[in-house]
Design a protein around this motif. Structure first.
Motif, PDB file in Angstrom:
ATOM      1  N   ILE A 117      53.087  17.953  35.519  1.00 25.76           N
ATOM      2  CA  ILE A 117      52.161  17.432  36.118  1.00 25.76           C
ATOM      3  C   ILE A 117      51.440  18.547  37.290  1.00 25.76           C
ATOM      4  N   TRP A 118      50.079  18.291  36.970  1.00 25.03           N
ATOM      5  CA  TRP A 118      49.293  19.305  37.876  1.00 25.03           C
ATOM      6  C   TRP A 118      48.739  18.588  39.074  1.00 25.03           C
ATOM      7  N   LEU A 119      49.099  19.048  40.377  1.00 25.69           N
ATOM      8  CA  LEU A 119      48.801  18.338  41.550  1.00 25.69           C
ATOM      9  C   LEU A 119      47.537  18.698  41.842  1.00 25.69           C
ATOM     10  N   ALA A 120      46.923  18.452  43.152  1.00 29.61           N
ATOM     11  CA  ALA A 120      45.688  18.860  43.517  1.00 29.61           C
ATOM     12  C   ALA A 120      45.404  20.460  43.589  1.00 29.61           C
ATOM     13  N   PRO A 121      44.386  20.789  42.975  1.00 28.99           N
ATOM     14  CA  PRO A 121      44.014  22.354  42.860  1.00 28.99           C
ATOM     15  C   PRO A 121      43.500  22.771  44.321  1.00 28.99           C
ATOM     16  N   SER A 122      43.749  24.098  44.346  1.00 30.32           N
ATOM     17  CA  SER A 122      43.232  24.707  45.827  1.00 30.32           C
ATOM     18  C   SER A 122      41.822  25.106  45.357  1.00 30.32           C
ATOM     19  N   ARG A 123      41.130  25.783  46.350  1.00 31.10           N
ATOM     20  CA  ARG A 123      39.799  26.349  46.292  1.00 31.10           C
ATOM     21  C   ARG A 123      40.057  27.743  45.797  1.00 31.10           C
ATOM     22  N   ALA A 124      41.170  28.276  45.630  1.00 25.52           N
ATOM     23  CA  ALA A 124      41.173  29.808  45.164  1.00 25.52           C
ATOM     24  C   ALA A 124      41.109  29.798  43.877  1.00 25.52           C
ATOM     25  N   ASN A 125      40.093  30.664  43.390  1.00 31.19           N
ATOM     26  CA  ASN A 125      39.626  30.657  42.059  1.00 31.19           C
ATOM     27  C   ASN A 125      39.927  32.129  41.538  1.00 31.19           C
ATOM     28  N   ASN A 126      41.138  32.422  41.396  1.00 32.49           N
ATOM     29  CA  ASN A 126      41.469  33.800  40.789  1.00 32.49           C
ATOM     30  C   ASN A 126      40.956  34.081  39.454  1.00 32.49           C
ATOM     31  N   THR A 127      39.682  34.051  39.054  1.00 30.83           N
ATOM     32  CA  THR A 127      39.132  34.728  37.747  1.00 30.83           C
ATOM     33  C   THR A 127      39.059  35.992  37.509  1.00 30.83           C
ATOM     34  N   TYR A 128      39.186  36.435  36.715  1.00 31.94           N
ATOM     35  CA  TYR A 128      39.172  37.934  36.191  1.00 31.94           C
ATOM     36  C   TYR A 128      37.647  38.546  36.641  1.00 31.94           C
ATOM     37  N   ALA A 129      37.764  39.674  37.057  1.00 29.64           N
ATOM     38  CA  ALA A 129      36.685  40.465  37.504  1.00 29.64           C
ATOM     39  C   ALA A 129      36.626  41.781  36.973  1.00 29.64           C
ATOM     40  N   MET A 130      35.678  42.185  36.248  1.00 24.99           N
ATOM     41  CA  MET A 130      35.457  43.555  35.880  1.00 24.99           C
ATOM     42  C   MET A 130      34.766  44.325  37.040  1.00 24.99           C
ATOM     43  N   THR A 131      35.794  45.324  37.497  1.00 25.71           N
ATOM     44  CA  THR A 131      35.665  46.006  38.783  1.00 25.71           C
ATOM     45  C   THR A 131      35.362  47.674  38.683  1.00 25.71           C
ATOM     46  N   VAL A 132      34.323  48.087  39.278  1.00 27.28           N
ATOM     47  CA  VAL A 132      34.202  49.502  39.280  1.00 27.28           C
ATOM     48  C   VAL A 132      34.165  50.214  40.376  1.00 27.28           C
ATOM     49  N   ARG A 133      34.243  51.464  40.664  1.00 26.48           N
ATOM     50  CA  ARG A 133      34.278  52.146  41.985  1.00 26.48           C
ATOM     51  C   ARG A 133      32.802  52.659  42.256  1.00 26.48           C
ATOM     52  N   LYS A 134      32.337  52.908  43.458  1.00 22.28           N
ATOM     53  CA  LYS A 134      30.966  53.497  43.624  1.00 22.28           C
ATOM     54  C   LYS A 134      31.306  55.071  43.365  1.00 22.28           C
ATOM     55  N   GLY A 135      30.144  55.667  43.189  1.00 21.29           N
ATOM     56  CA  GLY A 135      30.284  57.280  42.786  1.00 21.29           C
ATOM     57  C   GLY A 135      30.793  57.682  41.668  1.00 21.29           C
ATOM     58  N   ASN A 136      30.896  56.901  40.624  1.00 14.44           N
ATOM     59  CA  ASN A 136      31.257  57.419  39.304  1.00 14.44           C
ATOM     60  C   ASN A 136      29.847  57.342  38.279  1.00 14.44           C
ATOM     61  N   PRO A 137      29.477  58.399  38.047  1.00 14.40           N
ATOM     62  CA  PRO A 137      28.339  58.553  36.927  1.00 14.40           C
ATOM     63  C   PRO A 137      28.322  57.703  35.748  1.00 14.40           C
ATOM     64  N   LYS A 138      29.602  57.358  35.479  1.00 10.59           N
ATOM     65  CA  LYS A 138      29.568  56.596  34.123  1.00 10.59           C
ATOM     66  C   LYS A 138      29.314  55.070  34.292  1.00 10.59           C
ATOM     67  N   THR A 139      29.446  54.610  35.588  1.00 10.98           N
ATOM     68  CA  THR A 139      29.377  53.260  35.878  1.00 10.98           C
ATOM     69  C   THR A 139      28.407  52.682  37.117  1.00 10.98           C
ATOM     70  N   ASP A 140      27.751  54.065  37.669  1.00  6.80           N
ATOM     71  CA  ASP A 140      27.183  53.589  38.853  1.00  6.80           C
ATOM     72  C   ASP A 140      25.930  52.578  38.456  1.00  6.80           C
ATOM     73  N   GLY A 141      25.262  52.837  37.334  1.00  4.50           N
ATOM     74  CA  GLY A 141      23.999  51.876  37.162  1.00  4.50           C
ATOM     75  C   GLY A 141      24.557  50.403  36.592  1.00  4.50           C
ATOM     76  N   LEU A 142      25.732  50.114  36.530  1.00  5.54           N
ATOM     77  CA  LEU A 142      26.031  49.021  35.780  1.00  5.54           C
ATOM     78  C   LEU A 142      26.081  47.667  36.749  1.00  5.54           C
ATOM     79  N   LYS A 143      25.439  46.622  36.583  1.00  4.10           N
ATOM     80  CA  LYS A 143      25.469  45.725  37.558  1.00  4.10           C
ATOM     81  C   LYS A 143      26.388  44.331  36.835  1.00  4.10           C
ATOM     82  N   THR A 144      26.400  44.036  35.513  1.00  3.45           N
ATOM     83  CA  THR A 144      26.822  42.984  34.916  1.00  3.45           C
ATOM     84  C   THR A 144      27.738  43.401  33.789  1.00  3.45           C
TER      85      THR A 144
END
Length: 296
Positions: A117-144
């Motif tokens: 039985i699934w009870l009432a859901p929360s508003r916390a949406n823990n979806t996956y997120a592809m995440t990069v750091r700033k200052g990395n030449p390989k990924t600095d231009g990536l937005k999507t």
């Protein structure tokens, strides 16, 4: 305990056995949980709250997704918090794109047929997120994520950190590669504990990580989440799921657990996760503080 009290307890147990069709349900509730910070926190919150309500509680956390689900189905666990998208895709094999509301209704129906039985859901949406750091030449231009896919297709070696499960999941790397039309070389996928992945991203050993949207370290480390521009990742509303047999025997579990889910959203979970991952508080301390602040 007096002799009368002992006899009374035995009589109640026998009555429960008879009325339950041969299965005596004790007042002990077994709370399950997965093996990452958010799940450890929510399992501890649940355990502390149920203990406060008078239940004897056994906590079994630190499990993998499929293991804890199997434990719920076979009765080794009575309740744990699952994500709507995980049930939809991993356990019920539904591949069509659904709205958050439709996702919840579908898993509520399909799992309800299995006695979950699934009870009432929360508003916390823990979806996956592809995440990069700033200052990395390989990924600095990536937005999507499309930008990330294009980089892989161009031959750029971008090292990806993931949980042990993510590379094998249809709602993880398997489906992501199909949707965005790219492939990560085996040598460029590094499964590891998510906490270690954040450290490796920060020190340059990884270029991108498959994080979770409510992780406290995203804001703390000033990381960038790539936009899921094709809307691949489904909604992952954090929701309490209880075995029907247990809920029938203890209907007060519904309002108790839904009081918790009503207080959870992305900001709250990022804060709680950050208290453990950044401020280095114990899971027990964070759970106690949450319950005190929410005045349960």
């Amino acid at each position: 305990m007096t002799a009368f009290g002992t006899l009374k307890k035995i009589a109640i147990s026998v009555l429960a056995l008879v009325l339950g069709g041969g299965v005596a349900l004790a007042d002990t509730i077994t709370v399950g949980g997965k093996n990452f910070t958010e799940q450890l926190i929510i399992a501890e919150i649940t355990s502390q709250l149920l203990a406060k309500k008078g239940y004897a509680v056994t906590k079994k956390d630190g499990m993998g997704t499929k293991i804890v689900r199997a434990a719920l189905e076979n009765g080794e666990v009575d309740v744990y918090w699952e994500y709507t998208g995980t049930s939809l895709i991993v356990f019920n094999k539904v591949t069509e794109r659904l709205s958050p509301e439709a996702t919840y209704e579908r898993v509520r129906q399909l799992d309800g047929e299995k006695g979950l039985i699934w009870l009432a859901p929360s508003r916390a949406n823990n979806t996956y997120a592809m995440t990069v750091r700033k200052g990395n030449p390989k990924t600095d231009g990536l937005k999507t994520v499309s930008d990330l896919a294009a980089a892989y297709k161009s031959g750029t070696s971008i090292v990806m950190g993931t949980t042990a499960e993510f590379p094998k999941r249809e709602d993880g790397l398997v489906g992501l590669q199909k949707t965005y039309g790219f492939e990560v070389a085996r040598a460029d996928v590094k499964p590891m504990d998510l906490g270690l992945a954040y450290k490796a991203l920060g020190n340059g050993d990884l270029d991108v990580i498959a994080s979770q949207a409510t992780d406290g370290l995203i804001a703390a480390m000033d990381l960038t989440v790539l936009s899921d521009d094709k809307g691949f990742f489904p909604n992952y509303a954090l929701t309490p799921v209880v075995r029907k047999q247990v809920l029938d025997a203890h209907p007060d579990l519904k309002p108790t657990l839904e009081a918790v889910s009503s207080r959870l959203d992305d900001a709250v979970m990022q804060k709680l996760n950050g208290e453990v991952e950044v401020e280095k508080k114990s899971v027990e301390q964070v759970a106690t503080g949450f319950l005190a602040g929410a005045q349960f």
